[in-house]
Design a protein around this motif. Structure first.
Motif, mmCIF file in Angstrom:
data_model
loop_
_atom_site.group_PDB
_atom_site.id
_atom_site.type_symbol
_atom_site.label_atom_id
_atom_site.label_comp_id
_atom_site.label_asym_id
_atom_site.label_seq_id
_atom_site.Cartn_x
_atom_site.Cartn_y
_atom_site.Cartn_z
ATOM 1 N N LEU B 246 0.992 -1.152 0.175
ATOM 2 C CA LEU B 246 -0.043 0.026 -0.019
ATOM 3 C C LEU B 246 0.983 1.089 -0.058
ATOM 4 C CD1 LEU B 246 -2.678 0.957 0.119
ATOM 5 C CD2 LEU B 246 -2.798 0.754 2.622
ATOM 6 N N ASN B 247 1.840 1.360 0.890
ATOM 7 C CA ASN B 247 2.701 2.301 1.082
ATOM 8 C C ASN B 247 3.906 2.395 -0.320
ATOM 9 O OD1 ASN B 247 2.435 4.091 3.611
ATOM 10 N ND2 ASN B 247 2.329 2.097 4.049
ATOM 11 N N ALA B 248 3.908 1.317 -0.866
ATOM 12 C CA ALA B 248 4.685 1.298 -2.125
ATOM 13 C C ALA B 248 3.816 2.042 -3.191
ATOM 14 C CB ALA B 248 5.132 -0.288 -2.496
ATOM 15 N N ALA B 249 2.510 1.746 -3.102
ATOM 16 C CA ALA B 249 1.715 2.341 -4.194
ATOM 17 C C ALA B 249 1.661 3.772 -3.875
ATOM 18 C CB ALA B 249 0.293 1.488 -4.068
ATOM 19 N N TYR B 250 1.511 4.153 -2.658
ATOM 20 C CA TYR B 250 1.571 5.528 -2.436
ATOM 21 C C TYR B 250 2.751 6.207 -3.025
ATOM 22 C CZ TYR B 250 -1.879 4.910 1.328
ATOM 23 O OH TYR B 250 -3.195 4.285 1.867
ATOM 24 N N THR B 251 4.061 5.610 -2.855
ATOM 25 C CA THR B 251 5.241 6.283 -3.329
ATOM 26 C C THR B 251 5.178 6.332 -4.992
ATOM 27 O OG1 THR B 251 6.353 5.029 -1.380
ATOM 28 C CG2 THR B 251 7.789 6.026 -3.023
ATOM 29 N N ILE B 252 4.903 5.073 -5.538
ATOM 30 C CA ILE B 252 4.518 5.193 -6.797
ATOM 31 C C ILE B 252 3.832 6.294 -7.426
ATOM 32 C CG2 ILE B 252 3.708 3.755 -8.729
ATOM 33 C CD1 ILE B 252 4.813 1.472 -7.436
ATOM 34 N N SER B 253 2.913 6.737 -6.802
ATOM 35 C CA SER B 253 1.899 7.767 -7.247
ATOM 36 C C SER B 253 2.551 8.948 -7.363
ATOM 37 C CB SER B 253 0.724 7.827 -6.392
ATOM 38 O OG SER B 253 1.091 8.548 -5.278
ATOM 39 N N ALA B 254 3.883 9.187 -6.573
ATOM 40 C CA ALA B 254 4.468 10.599 -6.410
ATOM 41 C C ALA B 254 5.549 10.492 -7.367
ATOM 42 C CB ALA B 254 4.779 10.673 -5.192
ATOM 43 N N ILE B 255 6.130 9.230 -7.892
ATOM 44 C CA ILE B 255 7.364 9.541 -8.366
ATOM 45 C C ILE B 255 7.373 10.083 -10.089
ATOM 46 C CG2 ILE B 255 8.774 7.730 -10.124
ATOM 47 C CD1 ILE B 255 8.694 5.712 -7.666
ATOM 48 N N PRO B 256 6.223 10.023 -10.932
ATOM 49 C CA PRO B 256 6.273 10.782 -12.071
ATOM 50 C C PRO B 256 6.369 12.230 -11.652
ATOM 51 C CG PRO B 256 4.804 8.858 -12.392
ATOM 52 C CD PRO B 256 5.107 9.112 -10.707
ATOM 53 N N LEU B 257 5.610 12.751 -10.561
ATOM 54 C CA LEU B 257 5.671 14.084 -10.523
ATOM 55 C C LEU B 257 6.794 14.577 -9.920
ATOM 56 C CD1 LEU B 257 2.366 14.850 -8.612
ATOM 57 C CD2 LEU B 257 2.840 15.104 -10.817
ATOM 58 N N ILE B 258 7.809 13.487 -9.144
ATOM 59 C CA ILE B 258 9.191 13.749 -8.559
ATOM 60 C C ILE B 258 9.909 13.888 -9.855
ATOM 61 C CG2 ILE B 258 11.072 12.793 -7.421
ATOM 62 C CD1 ILE B 258 9.101 11.595 -5.712
ATOM 63 N N ILE B 259 9.984 13.044 -10.811
ATOM 64 C CA ILE B 259 10.763 13.169 -12.225
ATOM 65 C C ILE B 259 10.395 14.643 -12.830
ATOM 66 C CG2 ILE B 259 11.177 12.339 -14.403
ATOM 67 C CD1 ILE B 259 10.647 9.700 -13.170
ATOM 68 N N MET B 260 9.165 14.916 -13.181
ATOM 69 C CA MET B 260 8.924 16.366 -13.600
ATOM 70 C C MET B 260 9.336 17.347 -12.846
ATOM 71 S SD MET B 260 4.929 17.999 -14.345
ATOM 72 C CE MET B 260 4.671 18.362 -12.499
ATOM 73 N N PHE B 261 9.424 17.376 -11.451
ATOM 74 C CA PHE B 261 9.740 18.382 -10.622
ATOM 75 C C PHE B 261 11.373 18.315 -10.613
ATOM 76 C CE2 PHE B 261 10.391 20.771 -6.594
ATOM 77 C CZ PHE B 261 9.056 21.514 -6.897
ATOM 78 N N ALA B 262 12.013 17.496 -10.642
ATOM 79 C CA ALA B 262 13.419 17.429 -10.821
ATOM 80 C C ALA B 262 14.073 18.154 -11.944
ATOM 81 C CB ALA B 262 13.858 15.891 -10.918
ATOM 82 N N PHE B 263 13.195 18.055 -13.195
ATOM 83 C CA PHE B 263 13.657 19.020 -14.391
ATOM 84 C C PHE B 263 13.099 20.281 -14.172
ATOM 85 C CE2 PHE B 263 13.974 14.647 -16.023
ATOM 86 C CZ PHE B 263 15.124 14.759 -16.541
ATOM 87 N N THR B 264 12.148 20.687 -13.484
ATOM 88 C CA THR B 264 11.530 22.038 -13.660
ATOM 89 C C THR B 264 11.724 22.744 -12.279
ATOM 90 O OG1 THR B 264 9.543 21.057 -13.239
ATOM 91 C CG2 THR B 264 10.102 21.414 -15.634
ATOM 92 N N SER B 265 12.205 22.150 -11.326
ATOM 93 C CA SER B 265 12.001 22.881 -9.825
ATOM 94 C C SER B 265 12.621 24.367 -9.990
ATOM 95 C CB SER B 265 12.671 22.041 -8.927
ATOM 96 O OG SER B 265 13.976 22.113 -9.099
ATOM 97 N N ARG B 266 13.785 24.458 -10.564
ATOM 98 C CA ARG B 266 14.400 25.876 -10.441
ATOM 99 C C ARG B 266 13.526 26.712 -11.182
ATOM 100 N NH1 ARG B 266 19.248 28.189 -9.387
ATOM 101 N NH2 ARG B 266 19.758 26.260 -8.221
ATOM 102 N N LEU B 267 12.789 26.292 -12.497
ATOM 103 C CA LEU B 267 12.167 26.970 -13.086
ATOM 104 C C LEU B 267 10.920 27.533 -12.259
ATOM 105 C CD1 LEU B 267 11.839 27.211 -16.344
ATOM 106 C CD2 LEU B 267 9.863 26.171 -16.035
ATOM 107 N N PHE B 268 10.375 26.566 -11.315
ATOM 108 C CA PHE B 268 8.963 26.794 -10.490
ATOM 109 C C PHE B 268 9.380 27.577 -9.497
ATOM 110 C CE2 PHE B 268 5.740 25.278 -7.837
ATOM 111 C CZ PHE B 268 4.575 25.542 -8.448
ATOM 112 N N VAL B 269 10.266 27.350 -8.697
ATOM 113 C CA VAL B 269 10.478 28.115 -7.662
ATOM 114 C C VAL B 269 10.858 29.579 -8.103
ATOM 115 C CG1 VAL B 269 12.415 28.370 -5.784
ATOM 116 C CG2 VAL B 269 11.599 25.876 -6.121
ATOM 117 N N GLN B 270 11.732 29.666 -8.937
ATOM 118 C CA GLN B 270 11.871 31.206 -9.384
ATOM 119 C C GLN B 270 10.721 31.683 -9.929
ATOM 120 O OE1 GLN B 270 15.257 30.457 -12.075
ATOM 121 N NE2 GLN B 270 16.752 30.595 -10.221
ATOM 122 N N GLY B 271 10.030 30.844 -10.869
ATOM 123 C CA GLY B 271 8.609 31.580 -11.590
ATOM 124 C C GLY B 271 7.793 31.960 -10.465
#
Lengths: 297, 279
Positions: B246-271
């Protein structure tokens, strides 16, 4: 005539607007009008509508479940506004006062990072923490004050609503922190230098300079918080479904249950319309009384 | 001497602030850290030491969870990227016209769009459901895309219009003198210069669609079409006692967003910090 000619002359511009307006007419303008219309009918969504005037609205205010849910909503809304406005401001002020820009970036990133975990997962994790038998909170409480300090949390009539307030501790909303920081960084260095020469540092500077200058942000988040808070019911839907009893019932949840469990579409729509009117009222108040020289875009 | 003591005081203040902020970071992150610990436990470990990391790590929980929610993740990736890209694209077209041109009805049309921000989701949920039911869109990908495209318009247009209006006029004039048509001016000048704000908007739309549970819960009943967050809701009631997966599924649900965020966080935080949301 000139307007028509201008219209014809610039007709290609309207082409750019067609996708937006096609989507909006179907999915954004039609549904609310349909909801207002339905709220005056008794309708199960399938068979013929029966016009009943304002009966749905009258019944709503005699419905103990709905009236009780308004009280719950006001408590949760008041709480979420109080912490949602103050905690991020304090954190933003702390970050703003850091000398190292690396550290500042680190904390901004850290507080925005929980955004990547779906809100519902956060809600489920807090249910683990609040679990009456093996939850972390009861574990800590028992360690401090003994077994009688344990609480039923989501399962108790008196503690269920409080459980929703505890969730998200320490309530540092990353997006709000960033919005406040944008405001603080907009304060010119001259102002801060001049203030520090006059001896305005620490708390004095915060109260006399920073706070007044981020009032625009405070108001923005106040109105966003009210609009969001009035509609909130997802956590209640997935954790308690309004229970135990009606202890955590929300107006939005009454609507959801009426529409999707009991097929009382007209009644459900009446709740939607009331929420809309309340939001309209607050938006109006905001525009008339609290809108400052700061401009919203 | 006075100078030194001031420097010393500032350093001491910085340490104090760092301690407070660091404690807040730890408290904020603890539930998510606990999710990671719990996702790697088998049931005995979970029962005996729920709140701390334990060894050995049971990575097989993730394989088990992926079997149950993998399809949901793929569905969510599909619908949230399509609705974010499409939503921002249509919003950019409209915002560009509002920002750069004068035409009859401009103010009225703009106000019509902006006023939608006062319509609460609670009012539209039920009638929108009836609409898509009558359009025979229930249990299709369309129902998970079209309403989000519409929903992205008001805020997107408002934000992008403000940004486009702030771009220097000279750029547009010189491009037009060079004979570029409006579409290529938009594509080659306005859009590239607006990438931070467009990126911020995309992230907001992706996370909004990703996190939505109400709309899928009323429009999707086919298991193959469930989005991840809605899927988790049913998953957690079915598998309530297999805590590790169950907790593995919770973690999986966040992974795509983590990947997206890894590429765009600087942009977003600054934006966001640099006043993308102007007040």
């Amino acid at each position: 005539m000139t307007v028509l000619r201008e219209f014809w002359h610039k007709k290609h511009l309207y082409l750019f607007l067609i996708p937006t307006f096609t989507l909006l007419i179907i999915f954004s303008y039609y549904p609310p009008l349909f909801a207002i219309y339905n709220s005056f009918f008794q309708w199960n969504g399938f068979s013929a509508r029966v016009f009943i005037g304002i009966t749905n609205y009258v019944q709503l205010f005699q419905d103990a479940r709905f009236v009780g849910s308004i009280g719950n909503l006001l408590i949760l809304l008041g709480w979420s506004l109080a912490i949602g406005l103050s905690v991020p401001l304090i954190v933003a002020e702390l970050i703003f006062n850091l000398k190292s820009s690396k550290a500042s970036y680190f904390y901004r990133l850290m507080f925005i990072l929980p955004m990547v975990v779906p809100g519902l997962v956060g809600t489920f994790l807090w249910r683990f923490i609040l679990d009456p038998n093996v939850g972390l909170l009861n574990l800590i409480l028992e360690a401090i004050g003994g077994p009688e300090w344990r609480q039923p949390w989501l399962g108790g009539t008196r503690t269920a609503l409080i459980s929703f307030m505890i969730m998200g501790f320490p309530w540092v909303g990353g997006t709000s922190v960033l919005i406040y920081l944008a405001g603080l960084q907009g304060i010119s260095n001259e102002v801060i230098d001049a203030a520090s020469i006059d001896g305005a540092v620490g708390m004095t500077r915060f109260l006399r300079i920073d706070l007044p200058l981020v009032m625009g942000q405070v108001k923005l988040m106040l109105i966003l918080g009210v609009i969001g808070g009035l509609q909130a019911f997802t956590s209640q839907l997935v954790l308690t479904n309004g229970g135990p009893g009606y202890a955590t019932m929300m107006p939005g949840l009454v609507m959801y249950q009426e529409a999707f469990q009991y097929n009382r579409i007209g009644y459900a729509n009446a709740i939607g319309v009331i929420t809309f009117l309340v939001i309209l009222f607050f938006t109006f108040l905001n525009m008339k009384y609290v809108r400052s020289s700061a401009e919203y875009y | 001497m006075a100078k030194q003591s001031l420097k010393y005081r500032i350093q001491k203040m910085d340490i104090g602030i760092n301690i407070i902020l660091f404690i807040l970071v730890l408290l904020t992150f603890y539930p998510f850290m606990a999710m990671l610990f719990m996702s790697l436990k088998d049931n005995p470990q979970f029962i005996h030491a729920r709140w701390v990391p334990t060894l050995p790590l049971h990575f097989e929980n993730y394989a088990y969870a992926w079997k149950a929610v993998g399809q949901f993740v793929l569905n969510s990736i599909f619908v949230s990227s399509v609705s974010a890209i499409g939503g921002v694209f249509f919003a950019a077209l409209s915002a560009y016209v509002f920002a750069r041109f004068q035409f009859p009805g401009k103010t009225v049309l703009y106000m019509l769009i902006i006023s939608l921000m006062m319509i609460p989701g609670v009012l539209t949920l039920v009638p929108q459901f009836l609409l898509v039911r009558d359009l025979k869109l229930l249990d299709t990908y369309w129902v998970l895309i079209l309403p989000y495209l519409a929903g992205a318009q008001p805020f997107g247009i408002m934000l992008l219009r403000t940004f486009f209006e702030g771009l220097p006029h000279e750029l547009f004039e010189s491009a037009r003198l060079d004979g570029a048509n409006e579409l290529s001016v938009m594509r080659n000048i306005a859009i590239p210069l607006s990438m931070p704000i467009i990126g911020t908007l995309m992230i907001m739309n992706v996370t909004g669609t990703w996190n939505d549970v109400l709309w899928p819960s009323v429009t999707i009943s086919n298991v193959k079409l469930k989005t991840i967050v809605f899927g988790l809701w049913s998953f957690q009631s079915q598998y309530y006692s297999s805590w590790g997966p169950l907790n593995a599924a919770y973690t999986i649900s966040a992974i795509p967003l983590i990947i997206m965020f890894a590429f765009t966080s600087r942009l977003f935080v600054q934006g966001l910090t640099s006043g993308a949301l102007k007040v």
